[in-house]
Design a protein around this motif. Structure first.
Motif, PDB file in Angstrom:
ATOM      1  N   GLN A   5       0.778  -1.163   0.226  1.00 28.83           N
ATOM      2  CA  GLN A   5      -0.076  -0.114   0.047  1.00 28.83           C
ATOM      3  C   GLN A   5       0.816   1.407   0.047  1.00 28.83           C
ATOM      4  O   GLN A   5       0.590   2.107  -0.851  1.00 28.83           O
ATOM      5  N   LYS A   6       2.122   1.286   0.742  1.00 22.44           N
ATOM      6  CA  LYS A   6       2.908   2.290   0.885  1.00 22.44           C
ATOM      7  C   LYS A   6       3.354   2.749  -0.444  1.00 22.44           C
ATOM      8  O   LYS A   6       3.494   3.591  -0.845  1.00 22.44           O
ATOM      9  N   ARG A   7       3.810   1.504  -0.965  1.00 27.40           N
ATOM     10  CA  ARG A   7       4.675   1.713  -2.440  1.00 27.40           C
ATOM     11  C   ARG A   7       3.742   2.143  -3.596  1.00 27.40           C
ATOM     12  O   ARG A   7       3.986   2.922  -4.242  1.00 27.40           O
ATOM     13  N   LEU A   8       2.304   1.620  -3.505  1.00 27.33           N
ATOM     14  CA  LEU A   8       1.353   2.119  -4.503  1.00 27.33           C
ATOM     15  C   LEU A   8       1.191   3.728  -4.242  1.00 27.33           C
ATOM     16  O   LEU A   8       1.022   4.418  -5.174  1.00 27.33           O
ATOM     17  N   LEU A   9       1.001   3.948  -3.045  1.00 26.54           N
ATOM     18  CA  LEU A   9       0.799   5.672  -2.541  1.00 26.54           C
ATOM     19  C   LEU A   9       1.946   6.178  -3.069  1.00 26.54           C
ATOM     20  O   LEU A   9       1.518   7.392  -3.848  1.00 26.54           O
ATOM     21  N   LEU A  10       3.037   5.858  -2.843  1.00 29.56           N
ATOM     22  CA  LEU A  10       4.360   6.697  -3.222  1.00 29.56           C
ATOM     23  C   LEU A  10       4.424   6.722  -4.975  1.00 29.56           C
ATOM     24  O   LEU A  10       4.494   7.983  -5.407  1.00 29.56           O
ATOM     25  N   ASP A  11       4.157   5.726  -5.435  1.00 31.77           N
ATOM     26  CA  ASP A  11       4.102   5.641  -6.667  1.00 31.77           C
ATOM     27  C   ASP A  11       3.111   6.498  -7.534  1.00 31.77           C
ATOM     28  O   ASP A  11       3.191   7.350  -8.510  1.00 31.77           O
ATOM     29  N   SER A  12       2.043   6.736  -6.867  1.00 29.53           N
ATOM     30  CA  SER A  12       0.800   7.483  -7.398  1.00 29.53           C
ATOM     31  C   SER A  12       1.372   8.886  -7.094  1.00 29.53           C
ATOM     32  O   SER A  12       0.979   9.779  -8.102  1.00 29.53           O
ATOM     33  N   LEU A  13       1.868   9.184  -6.121  1.00 29.23           N
ATOM     34  CA  LEU A  13       2.496  10.491  -6.011  1.00 29.23           C
ATOM     35  C   LEU A  13       3.218  11.079  -6.993  1.00 29.23           C
ATOM     36  O   LEU A  13       3.475  12.079  -7.369  1.00 29.23           O
ATOM     37  N   LEU A  16       1.886  12.108 -10.172  1.00 29.38           N
ATOM     38  CA  LEU A  16       0.858  13.205 -10.193  1.00 29.38           C
ATOM     39  C   LEU A  16       1.351  14.392 -11.394  1.00 29.38           C
ATOM     40  O   LEU A  16       0.210  14.820 -12.338  1.00 29.38           O
TER      41      LEU A  16
END
Length: 107
Positions: A5-13, A16
């Motif tokens: 989840q953390k990896r997905l969030l960081l990749d998403s950011l 941007l």
């Protein structure tokens, strides 16, 4: 898992700045029925097999029994999913075909 989840969030950011362009490309590919372009959009996810498995393979396996039930009824049904669920080796379309459904693209 939390690490995923953390990896997905960081990749998403990190994505941007290019997100508007990428979304335009996905919408254009969907509108044009360009499955190869939609598949290419999944390439980054394919680099993280656990993410691909969680977002597509496992999710589709959970959806399939309910979809089979709904689609087997005589009631007209609209199923809406994100474009990325329609392509790739774990696509929802392939899962439905394997389950015996005949799929027809409507334009």
């Amino acid at each position: 898992p939390p690490a995923l989840q953390k990896r997905l969030l960081l990749d998403s950011l990190a994505q941007l700045p290019t997100l508007p362009t990428e979304l335009e490309a996905i919408v254009a590919a969907w509108r044009d029925g360009d499955l190869s372009a939609l598949t290419a959009q999944q390439d980054g996810i394919g680099e993280a097999p656990e993410l691909h498995r969680a977002l597509f393979a496992e999710r589709h396996a959970r959806w399939l029994p309910r979809l089979e039930q709904v689609l087997a009824s005589t009631t007209p049904t609209l199923v809406v999913v994100g474009a990325q669920h329609l392509v790739g080796p774990d696509s929802l379309l392939l899962a439905l075909e394997r389950a015996g459904f005949t799929l027809v693209r409507v334009e």
